[in-house]
Structure formats: C-alpha cells, structure tokens
Design a protein around this motif. Structure first.
Motif, PDB file in Angstrom:
ATOM      1  N   VAL A  13       0.831  -1.212   0.000  1.00 59.10           N
ATOM      2  CA  VAL A  13       0.000   0.000   0.000  1.00 59.10           C
ATOM      3  C   VAL A  13       0.862   1.256   0.000  1.00 59.10           C
ATOM      4  N   THR A  14       1.942   1.257   0.768  1.00 50.15           N
ATOM      5  CA  THR A  14       2.828   2.419   0.824  1.00 50.15           C
ATOM      6  C   THR A  14       3.454   2.683  -0.536  1.00 50.15           C
ATOM      7  N   ALA A  15       3.934   1.640  -1.191  1.00 48.38           N
ATOM      8  CA  ALA A  15       4.555   1.789  -2.516  1.00 48.38           C
ATOM      9  C   ALA A  15       3.527   2.239  -3.542  1.00 48.38           C
ATOM     10  N   GLN A  16       2.312   1.721  -3.446  1.00 48.32           N
ATOM     11  CA  GLN A  16       1.255   2.129  -4.376  1.00 48.32           C
ATOM     12  C   GLN A  16       0.935   3.609  -4.209  1.00 48.32           C
ATOM     13  N   THR A  17       0.860   4.061  -2.954  1.00 47.53           N
ATOM     14  CA  THR A  17       0.584   5.470  -2.672  1.00 47.53           C
ATOM     15  C   THR A  17       1.710   6.359  -3.187  1.00 47.53           C
ATOM     16  N   GLN A  18       2.934   5.921  -2.959  1.00 47.46           N
ATOM     17  CA  GLN A  18       4.090   6.684  -3.429  1.00 47.46           C
ATOM     18  C   GLN A  18       4.113   6.742  -4.950  1.00 47.46           C
ATOM     19  N   ILE A  23       3.418   9.802 -10.031  1.00 43.16           N
ATOM     20  CA  ILE A  23       2.750   9.951 -11.335  1.00 43.16           C
ATOM     21  C   ILE A  23       1.961  11.260 -11.388  1.00 43.16           C
ATOM     22  N   GLU A  24       1.258  11.586 -10.313  1.00 46.02           N
ATOM     23  CA  GLU A  24       0.477  12.830 -10.283  1.00 46.02           C
ATOM     24  C   GLU A  24       1.378  14.053 -10.348  1.00 46.02           C
ATOM     25  N   ARG A  25       2.529  14.007  -9.687  1.00 49.16           N
ATOM     26  CA  ARG A  25       3.481  15.131  -9.757  1.00 49.16           C
ATOM     27  C   ARG A  25       4.010  15.300 -11.170  1.00 49.16           C
ATOM     28  N   ILE A  26       4.357  14.180 -11.816  1.00 51.01           N
ATOM     29  CA  ILE A  26       4.851  14.240 -13.194  1.00 51.01           C
ATOM     30  C   ILE A  26       3.789  14.829 -14.106  1.00 51.01           C
ATOM     31  N   GLU A  27       2.551  14.378 -13.951  1.00 47.71           N
ATOM     32  CA  GLU A  27       1.465  14.901 -14.782  1.00 47.71           C
ATOM     33  C   GLU A  27       1.267  16.396 -14.564  1.00 47.71           C
ATOM     34  N   ARG A  28       1.349  16.842 -13.319  1.00 49.71           N
ATOM     35  CA  ARG A  28       1.205  18.265 -13.005  1.00 49.71           C
ATOM     36  C   ARG A  28       2.341  19.079 -13.632  1.00 49.71           C
TER      37      ARG A  28
END
Length: 88
Positions: A13-18, A23-28
């Motif tokens: 779960v921790t790795a999935q969240t990270q 991915i969201e930071r890259i997209e932003r």
C-alpha cells in the motif's frame, strides 16, 4: 494467467501510494511545462510583431545558456573552419 488482484499484491500500500503521488506530480509538471511553452511562444510572437528576428532571438537565448569560455572556443573553431573554406 494471473488476475489483476495478483498484480496489486506486488506493491504494498505504501509503494502504491508513493507511485500514485509520483505519477500525479509528473502529470502536473507536464501540464505546467506545456503552459510555459505556450507563454514562450507568445513572447516570441510579440517579439516578431515588434520587428525582431525570432530565429536570431532563439540563438541568443541558446548562446546565453552556454559557458562563456566554451562559447568563445566554439566561435574560434567556427571562424577557423569558415576561414579555411574561404567563407570569411
């Protein structure tokens, strides 16, 4: 063949969240990059409208990014080559 639930067990779960955060930071950042590219395009259009040569402006920006000594060395070599070809 393994089902999708088997794949979710690979990352905790921790790795999935990270991973999702990365991915969201890259997209932003990609979005910001495209917005900045559009702003740069507008500045060049403004410069062109004011009579400046955009091709030369791009070259000036590129040259200003270079180290001065490196740029002078490249210019000296360019002059040498052009002189050898009888161009200057």
């Amino acid at each position: 063949m393994a089902d999708d639930s088997a794949h979710s067990d690979i990352l905790n779960v921790t790795a999935q969240t990270q991973l999702k955060s990365i991915i969201e930071r890259i997209e932003r950042l990609e979005l910001e990059k495209s917005e900045i590219a559009e702003q740069i395009k507008e500045v060049f259009a403004e410069a062109k409208g004011n009579g400046f040569d955009v091709k030369v402006l791009r070259k000036v920006v590129r040259l200003r990014k270079q180290d001065r000594a490196k740029r002078q060395e490249e210019e000296a070599i360019l002059d040498l080559y052009l002189s050898a070809l009888g161009e200057i």
